[in-house]
Design a protein around this motif. Structure first.
Motif, PDB file in Angstrom:
ATOM      1  N   VAL A 120      26.966  45.688  31.013  1.00 50.33           N
ATOM      2  CA  VAL A 120      26.302  45.006  32.006  1.00 50.33           C
ATOM      3  C   VAL A 120      26.152  43.553  32.085  1.00 50.33           C
ATOM      4  CG1 VAL A 120      23.746  44.856  32.521  1.00 50.33           C
ATOM      5  CG2 VAL A 120      24.730  47.037  31.823  1.00 50.33           C
ATOM      6  N   ARG A 121      26.213  42.755  30.942  1.00 47.02           N
ATOM      7  CA  ARG A 121      26.238  41.509  30.895  1.00 47.02           C
ATOM      8  C   ARG A 121      27.695  40.949  31.630  1.00 47.02           C
ATOM      9  NH1 ARG A 121      28.436  37.607  27.955  1.00 47.02           N
ATOM     10  NH2 ARG A 121      29.136  38.913  26.227  1.00 47.02           N
ATOM     11  N   THR A 122      28.799  41.495  31.258  1.00 51.74           N
ATOM     12  CA  THR A 122      29.789  40.870  31.779  1.00 51.74           C
ATOM     13  C   THR A 122      30.177  41.270  32.923  1.00 51.74           C
ATOM     14  OG1 THR A 122      30.881  41.111  29.238  1.00 51.74           O
ATOM     15  CG2 THR A 122      32.305  40.915  31.072  1.00 51.74           C
ATOM     16  N   ALA A 123      29.736  42.336  33.478  1.00 52.80           N
ATOM     17  CA  ALA A 123      29.738  42.571  34.849  1.00 52.80           C
ATOM     18  C   ALA A 123      29.275  41.676  35.603  1.00 52.80           C
ATOM     19  CB  ALA A 123      29.507  43.940  35.120  1.00 52.80           C
ATOM     20  N   LEU A 124      27.989  41.274  35.351  1.00 58.12           N
ATOM     21  CA  LEU A 124      27.282  40.432  36.069  1.00 58.12           C
ATOM     22  C   LEU A 124      27.953  39.230  36.106  1.00 58.12           C
ATOM     23  CD1 LEU A 124      23.570  41.371  35.075  1.00 58.12           C
ATOM     24  CD2 LEU A 124      24.484  41.984  37.250  1.00 58.12           C
ATOM     25  N   GLU A 125      28.235  38.677  34.980  1.00 53.86           N
ATOM     26  CA  GLU A 125      28.768  37.205  34.943  1.00 53.86           C
ATOM     27  C   GLU A 125      30.089  37.194  35.717  1.00 53.86           C
ATOM     28  OE1 GLU A 125      27.420  36.272  30.246  1.00 53.86           O
ATOM     29  OE2 GLU A 125      29.353  36.729  30.873  1.00 53.86           O
ATOM     30  N   VAL A 126      31.063  38.243  35.916  1.00 55.23           N
ATOM     31  CA  VAL A 126      31.961  38.131  36.755  1.00 55.23           C
ATOM     32  C   VAL A 126      31.637  38.192  38.086  1.00 55.23           C
ATOM     33  CG1 VAL A 126      34.205  39.541  37.149  1.00 55.23           C
ATOM     34  CG2 VAL A 126      33.529  39.141  34.882  1.00 55.23           C
ATOM     35  N   ALA A 127      30.854  39.173  38.457  1.00 53.23           N
ATOM     36  CA  ALA A 127      30.234  39.226  39.774  1.00 53.23           C
ATOM     37  C   ALA A 127      29.772  37.738  40.221  1.00 53.23           C
ATOM     38  CB  ALA A 127      29.322  40.306  40.022  1.00 53.23           C
ATOM     39  N   ASP A 128      28.977  37.341  39.488  1.00 56.45           N
ATOM     40  CA  ASP A 128      28.501  35.892  40.011  1.00 56.45           C
ATOM     41  C   ASP A 128      29.434  35.032  40.062  1.00 56.45           C
ATOM     42  OD1 ASP A 128      25.841  36.902  39.899  1.00 56.45           O
ATOM     43  OD2 ASP A 128      25.370  36.264  38.078  1.00 56.45           O
ATOM     44  N   ALA A 129      30.456  35.013  39.351  1.00 58.45           N
ATOM     45  CA  ALA A 129      31.667  33.852  39.237  1.00 58.45           C
ATOM     46  C   ALA A 129      32.476  34.082  40.502  1.00 58.45           C
ATOM     47  CB  ALA A 129      32.271  33.960  38.013  1.00 58.45           C
ATOM     48  N   LEU A 130      33.017  35.283  40.814  1.00 53.82           N
ATOM     49  CA  LEU A 130      33.847  35.908  41.782  1.00 53.82           C
ATOM     50  C   LEU A 130      33.396  35.939  43.220  1.00 53.82           C
ATOM     51  CD1 LEU A 130      35.546  35.682  39.195  1.00 53.82           C
ATOM     52  CD2 LEU A 130      36.828  37.895  40.279  1.00 53.82           C
ATOM     53  N   GLY A 131      32.144  36.385  43.119  1.00 52.19           N
ATOM     54  CA  GLY A 131      31.629  36.633  44.589  1.00 52.19           C
ATOM     55  C   GLY A 131      32.299  37.706  45.596  1.00 52.19           C
ATOM     56  N   ASP A 132      32.498  37.344  46.639  1.00 50.22           N
ATOM     57  CA  ASP A 132      32.974  38.136  47.399  1.00 50.22           C
ATOM     58  C   ASP A 132      34.645  38.494  46.884  1.00 50.22           C
ATOM     59  OD1 ASP A 132      30.835  38.642  48.801  1.00 50.22           O
ATOM     60  OD2 ASP A 132      31.583  37.124  50.467  1.00 50.22           O
ATOM     61  N   ARG A 133      35.192  37.765  46.151  1.00 47.09           N
ATOM     62  CA  ARG A 133      36.536  38.155  45.687  1.00 47.09           C
ATOM     63  C   ARG A 133      36.460  39.325  44.674  1.00 47.09           C
ATOM     64  NH1 ARG A 133      39.705  32.767  43.781  1.00 47.09           N
ATOM     65  NH2 ARG A 133      37.692  32.634  42.470  1.00 47.09           N
ATOM     66  N   LEU A 134      35.552  39.685  44.321  1.00 48.52           N
ATOM     67  CA  LEU A 134      35.713  40.761  43.253  1.00 48.52           C
ATOM     68  C   LEU A 134      35.550  42.208  43.979  1.00 48.52           C
ATOM     69  CD1 LEU A 134      35.583  41.550  40.261  1.00 48.52           C
ATOM     70  CD2 LEU A 134      33.188  41.281  40.544  1.00 48.52           C
ATOM     71  N   TRP A 135      36.389  42.911  43.746  1.00 41.80           N
ATOM     72  CA  TRP A 135      36.110  44.298  44.530  1.00 41.80           C
ATOM     73  C   TRP A 135      35.338  45.242  43.628  1.00 41.80           C
ATOM     74  CZ3 TRP A 135      37.865  49.096  43.013  1.00 41.80           C
ATOM     75  CH2 TRP A 135      37.864  50.294  44.185  1.00 41.80           C
ATOM     76  N   GLY A 136      35.770  45.129  42.265  1.00 41.66           N
ATOM     77  CA  GLY A 136      35.337  46.057  41.479  1.00 41.66           C
ATOM     78  C   GLY A 136      35.279  45.799  39.978  1.00 41.66           C
ATOM     79  N   VAL A 137      34.819  46.531  39.244  1.00 41.09           N
ATOM     80  CA  VAL A 137      34.752  46.414  37.587  1.00 41.09           C
ATOM     81  C   VAL A 137      34.797  47.710  37.075  1.00 41.09           C
ATOM     82  CG1 VAL A 137      32.822  44.403  37.565  1.00 41.09           C
ATOM     83  CG2 VAL A 137      32.171  46.889  37.232  1.00 41.09           C
ATOM     84  N   ARG A 138      35.726  47.781  36.084  1.00 43.53           N
ATOM     85  CA  ARG A 138      36.129  48.911  35.364  1.00 43.53           C
ATOM     86  C   ARG A 138      35.594  49.137  34.037  1.00 43.53           C
ATOM     87  NH1 ARG A 138      42.423  49.671  33.458  1.00 43.53           N
ATOM     88  NH2 ARG A 138      42.089  51.417  32.318  1.00 43.53           N
ATOM     89  N   LEU A 139      34.957  50.152  33.765  1.00 46.96           N
ATOM     90  CA  LEU A 139      34.189  50.649  32.500  1.00 46.96           C
ATOM     91  C   LEU A 139      35.320  51.276  31.708  1.00 46.96           C
ATOM     92  CD1 LEU A 139      30.842  51.222  33.560  1.00 46.96           C
ATOM     93  CD2 LEU A 139      31.843  49.016  33.295  1.00 46.96           C
ATOM     94  N   ASP A 140      35.523  50.996  30.444  1.00 48.71           N
ATOM     95  CA  ASP A 140      36.509  51.455  29.719  1.00 48.71           C
ATOM     96  C   ASP A 140      36.266  51.536  28.124  1.00 48.71           C
ATOM     97  OD1 ASP A 140      39.107  52.621  29.821  1.00 48.71           O
ATOM     98  OD2 ASP A 140      40.113  50.985  28.588  1.00 48.71           O
ATOM     99  N   THR A 141      35.015  51.590  27.764  1.00 50.64           N
ATOM    100  CA  THR A 141      34.438  51.498  26.388  1.00 50.64           C
ATOM    101  C   THR A 141      35.105  52.749  25.828  1.00 50.64           C
ATOM    102  OG1 THR A 141      32.255  50.636  27.385  1.00 50.64           O
ATOM    103  CG2 THR A 141      32.336  51.509  25.097  1.00 50.64           C
ATOM    104  N   SER A 142      35.447  52.157  24.589  1.00 53.83           N
ATOM    105  CA  SER A 142      36.098  53.157  23.667  1.00 53.83           C
ATOM    106  C   SER A 142      35.093  54.378  23.427  1.00 53.83           C
ATOM    107  CB  SER A 142      36.586  52.356  22.270  1.00 53.83           C
ATOM    108  OG  SER A 142      36.705  53.434  21.153  1.00 53.83           O
TER     109      SER A 142
END
Length: 356
Positions: free
Chosen positions: A226-248
């Protein structure tokens, strides 16, 4: 051109880059077929047979164009054979005849091992991919099993996955037969190369590749999706298409530590998906897609879909290359008369089409 239209037109034999001379010589052939061919040729015996090929499951036919290429390029005389076949991606029933070869048996005895293997492998992939595509109910399936098998199978497996409905593959080899490209995410290795900083790695990746592809970022590097997805989305804005969840499957994401006890918390689970989706929405990043991966198969996808999980796409790997879908070939007619072994019989199929 649609997939349906494309699969009515068979792939050119040259696509497969077959080792023609070695196949002709019987290098990849079960030895008893080589002995059979040798005996028929040396004795001057040229039985006119009908060979019939089938399998025993409800399935989706793959590898038929490759099998035809083997016959065209590696038989003793293609023009002397009459071949009829179904098409790539055809739904097939148990025991349904998918291919017949009629002609002098000595011309193609040595090819049975090879053409059956082509169909067995590709049909396995077709069936497995079609199952997860149907389970996902219209959501994209990304074909990610390249690392789980030998590299030599990638080209044909990728084609089979494409025909069966996968929306993307992970290597250029898998996409090569239809002129596509492999797709992927910002990987864990790149994040590690940036000192474990997912945001910095993602920014560098987007700066270089955002104009060429949909940027998707793995967000489980620190086990805090959750935290990482928000940080990435804030940083990339419209350049971010998606986040991938792959937790072990052996770990529980930090976002769930306060809630364990009411649901199976490990790995990528439906509660974690919702936490990420809700957090992105509340932060104004509704456009960001969620790709779920890690241990997914048709059963797990059906479970997520039954719960209405807000997944936008599924990445599926090793489950797509597991299992078997074997084919059998029998001589069923000799000079037009029944000649099958006990328990087998001539099963004509009006769906078969002549192969030029």
């Amino acid at each position: 051109m649609s997939v349906e239209a494309r699969r009515r037109t068979r792939l050119d034999p040259g696509v497969f880059r077959l080792p023609v001379e070695r196949i002709r010589a019987g290098w990849y052939t079960d030895a008893y077929f080589n002995f059979t061919r040798q005996l028929l040729q040396e004795s001057g015996r040229h039985p006119h047979v009908t060979m019939q090929v089938f399998q025993k499951k409800q399935s989706v036919l793959g590898g038929i164009d490759e099998a035809i290429a083997v016959l065209k390029l590696c038989s003793g005389d293609w023009d002397a054979l009459e071949v009829r076949a179904l098409h790539e991606g055809d739904e097939i029933a148990p025991m349904e005849t998918v291919l017949t070869i009629e002609g002098d048996y000595s011309l193609f005895t040595h090819l049975e091992t090879v053409y059956l293997g082509c169909m067995a492998r590709r049909t396995l992939i077709m069936r497995n991919v079609r199952e997860v595509v149907e389970a996902a109910q219209g959501k994209p399936i990304l074909f990610f099993p390249a690392r789980h098998d030998h590299w030599l199978v990638q080209t044909g497996d990728g084609w089979a996955a494409h025909v069966a409905g996968a929306i993307g593959v992970s290597t250029d080899a898998q996409a090569s037969w239809w002129g596509g490209r492999g797709v992927g995410t910002v990987p864990h290795g790149l994040i590690a190369a940036f000192g474990g900083d997912t945001v910095e790695a993602s920014l560098a990746f987007a700066d270089r590749f955002a104009d060429e592809m949909n940027v998707t970022v793995l967000v489980d590097f620190e086990n805090d999706s959750v935290r990482t997805a928000l940080e990435v989305a804030d940083a990339l804005g419209d350049r971010l298409w998606g986040v991938r969840l792959d937790t072990s499957e052996r770990m529980v994401d930090r976002a769930l530590w306060e809630d364990m006890g009411d649901f199976p918390p490990a790995g990528v689970n439906e509660v974690l998906i919702r936490r990420v989706r809700d957090a992105l929405g509340e932060a104004g990043h509704e456009h960001v897609k969620i790709v779920a991966s890690g241990g997914f198969d048709a059963l797990k996808i059906r479970h997520f879909e039954a719960l209405g999980s807000p997944v936008d796409a599924y990445g599926v790997g090793s489950s797509l290359v597991r299992g078997a879908n074997d084919f059998t070939a029998d001589v069923v007619l000799l000079d037009g008369q029944p000649a099958a072994k006990a328990g087998r019989r001539w099963r004509p199929n009006p769906r078969l089409e002549p192969v030029d």
